[in-house]
Enzyme design. Sequence first.
Site, mmCIF file in Angstrom:
data_model
loop_
_atom_site.group_PDB
_atom_site.id
_atom_site.type_symbol
_atom_site.label_atom_id
_atom_site.label_comp_id
_atom_site.label_asym_id
_atom_site.label_seq_id
_atom_site.Cartn_x
_atom_site.Cartn_y
_atom_site.Cartn_z
ATOM 1 N N LYS A 223 -11.829 -4.774 -4.228
ATOM 2 C CA LYS A 223 -12.756 -3.652 -4.362
ATOM 3 C C LYS A 223 -12.059 -2.321 -4.562
ATOM 4 O O LYS A 223 -12.706 -1.342 -4.915
ATOM 5 C CB LYS A 223 -13.713 -3.595 -3.165
ATOM 6 C CG LYS A 223 -13.067 -3.477 -1.796
ATOM 7 C CD LYS A 223 -14.144 -3.427 -0.725
ATOM 8 C CE LYS A 223 -13.851 -4.288 0.483
ATOM 9 N NZ LYS A 223 -12.674 -3.941 1.264
ATOM 10 N N LYS B 267 -5.939 -11.091 -7.383
ATOM 11 C CA LYS B 267 -7.237 -11.352 -6.750
ATOM 12 C C LYS B 267 -8.218 -10.229 -7.078
ATOM 13 O O LYS B 267 -7.816 -9.094 -7.339
ATOM 14 C CB LYS B 267 -7.080 -11.551 -5.237
ATOM 15 C CG LYS B 267 -6.866 -10.301 -4.439
ATOM 16 C CD LYS B 267 -7.179 -10.535 -2.949
ATOM 17 C CE LYS B 267 -7.244 -9.194 -2.235
ATOM 18 N NZ LYS B 267 -7.833 -9.216 -0.933
ATOM 19 N N LYS C 195 0.834 -1.211 0.000
ATOM 20 C CA LYS C 195 0.000 0.000 0.000
ATOM 21 C C LYS C 195 0.864 1.254 0.000
ATOM 22 O O LYS C 195 0.501 2.255 -0.607
ATOM 23 C CB LYS C 195 -1.000 0.001 1.166
ATOM 24 C CG LYS C 195 -2.036 -1.107 1.024
ATOM 25 C CD LYS C 195 -3.432 -0.760 1.511
ATOM 26 C CE LYS C 195 -4.404 -1.829 1.029
ATOM 27 N NZ LYS C 195 -5.707 -1.866 1.674
HETATM 28 P P1 ATP Z 1 -9.089 -3.737 -0.479
HETATM 29 O O1 ATP Z 1 -9.119 -3.823 -1.979
HETATM 30 O O2 ATP Z 1 -9.671 -2.472 0.068
HETATM 31 O O3 ATP Z 1 -7.761 -4.095 0.125
HETATM 32 P P2 ATP Z 1 -10.426 -6.286 -0.457
HETATM 33 O O4 ATP Z 1 -11.509 -6.318 -1.491
HETATM 34 O O5 ATP Z 1 -9.172 -6.999 -0.757
HETATM 35 O O6 ATP Z 1 -10.121 -4.801 0.003
HETATM 36 P P3 ATP Z 1 -10.786 -6.763 2.363
HETATM 37 O O7 ATP Z 1 -11.657 -5.761 3.046
HETATM 38 O O8 ATP Z 1 -9.311 -6.634 2.533
HETATM 39 O O9 ATP Z 1 -11.148 -6.841 0.821
HETATM 40 O O10 ATP Z 1 -11.184 -8.233 2.761
HETATM 41 C C1 ATP Z 1 -12.365 -8.635 3.373
HETATM 42 C C2 ATP Z 1 -12.434 -10.137 3.379
HETATM 43 O O11 ATP Z 1 -12.710 -10.626 2.050
HETATM 44 C C3 ATP Z 1 -11.137 -10.820 3.823
HETATM 45 O O12 ATP Z 1 -11.449 -11.911 4.660
HETATM 46 C C4 ATP Z 1 -10.519 -11.299 2.546
HETATM 47 O O13 ATP Z 1 -9.719 -12.444 2.736
HETATM 48 C C5 ATP Z 1 -11.752 -11.609 1.684
HETATM 49 N N1 ATP Z 1 -11.467 -11.434 0.257
HETATM 50 C C6 ATP Z 1 -11.134 -10.262 -0.329
HETATM 51 N N2 ATP Z 1 -10.953 -10.418 -1.658
HETATM 52 C C7 ATP Z 1 -11.175 -11.744 -1.919
HETATM 53 C C8 ATP Z 1 -11.137 -12.528 -3.123
HETATM 54 N N3 ATP Z 1 -10.850 -11.996 -4.283
HETATM 55 N N4 ATP Z 1 -11.414 -13.850 -3.036
HETATM 56 C C9 ATP Z 1 -11.717 -14.399 -1.835
HETATM 57 N N5 ATP Z 1 -11.759 -13.719 -0.671
HETATM 58 C C10 ATP Z 1 -11.499 -12.401 -0.690
#
Ligand code: ATP
Length: 335
Positions: A203, A200, A118
């Site tokens: 969002k 992955k 980040k």
């Molecule tokens: P950001 O993009 O803001 O870092 P993110 O979409 O990666 O956010 P988080 O808020 O970090 O999401 O994660 C929330 C939960 O969703 C965590 O338990 C994470 O492991 C799960 N998660 C996030 N993205 C995925 C994905 N692509 N596949 C499966 N699980 C996911």
Amino acid sequence: MSEQTTAKPVIFSGIQPSGSITLGNYIGAIRNFTLLEKDYDCLFCVVDLHALTIRRVPADLRRQTLELAALYIACGLDPKKNIIFCQSHVPEHAELAWILNCFTYMGELSRMTQFKDKAARHQENVNAGLFTYPTLMAADILLYQTDLVPVGADQKQHLELSRDIAERFNSLYSGSFVVPEPYIPKTTAKVLSLSDPTRKMSKSEAEESYIALLDSPEDMRRKIRRAVTDSDAEIRYDPENKPGVTNLLNILSALTGQGVDALCADLEGQGYGVLKERTADAVIEHIRPIRAEFDRLIQDKTYLNETLAENAARAQAIARRTLRKVYKKVGLYQL
Ligand code: ATP
Ligand code: LTN
């Protein structure tokens, strides 16, 4: 959840209101949470303080916080059986984070890959909150004497640090915290980006790369039709060489309950167009009732506010007990 006489193991998990909740968050996290409420005392938190580590438009953060709380409920989590709340409504999180900061080393925080990632992506804003993000996460978890933390693989390192902090603290002041274990649900799936299936789905990436639960059915179908696949036309499960096709098969399998082998046999000889339409149909149909419930809840701000207030009070009653114990142990003068 019976705060006084609880015998079940405690689960805590959090999601940042840092964007629109994706199909990845749903399949990888929220959907699995619904399977846990029977056997565990669960706390599901909207970690809004963590979301401040990246610059946010205040109105967006406020809206996405309420939307995430409503989505937790719309996805089937019962706010009477679980504690669903916002992190900033329970000030003990920030208070314990300060104490834990004094028991965490700069070197440990510097090794966190999420911080390095980040910091590289937001060079204009490498703030101290981004650096100490993991101690706030440790506070979230340790305040509730949490046994298990359901997280994706990306959060394992943070959880290891939470365990190290808890053990260090306990060795100085015995019996302070339960040392939490990571919990990887059996059905964990990693949903990949539609535009770059080596990464992955996330969002905080470009809109075309993810499906948001709040996308319209037309947008969902359009994004899936445009999903990156590959140039041969065989529908085969092969994460190494066919990550895009494999990702669509995984999504379809996760939502229909059909195994990928059965799906491949079923779709044999068909083109990617058919796979994409089938996946789009499954996503749209699966999300439709969640969306309908979300639309109903988000209109009922009174219900949402009351629910969040009640749940924050339940969380605070537990958090307060831990914080008092910690303040006493470290020697803060109590009145
Ligand atoms: P950001 O993009 O803001 O870092 P993110 O979409 O990666 O956010 P988080 O808020 O970090 O999401 O994660 C929330 C939960 O969703 C965590 O338990 C994470 O492991 C799960 N998660 C996030 N993205 C995925 C994905 N692509 N596949 C499966 N699980 C996911
Ligand atoms: N860092 C996590 C969100 C998070 C969390 C937590 C998860 C904050 N506090 C406590 C589990 C337990 C993330 O980015 N997914």
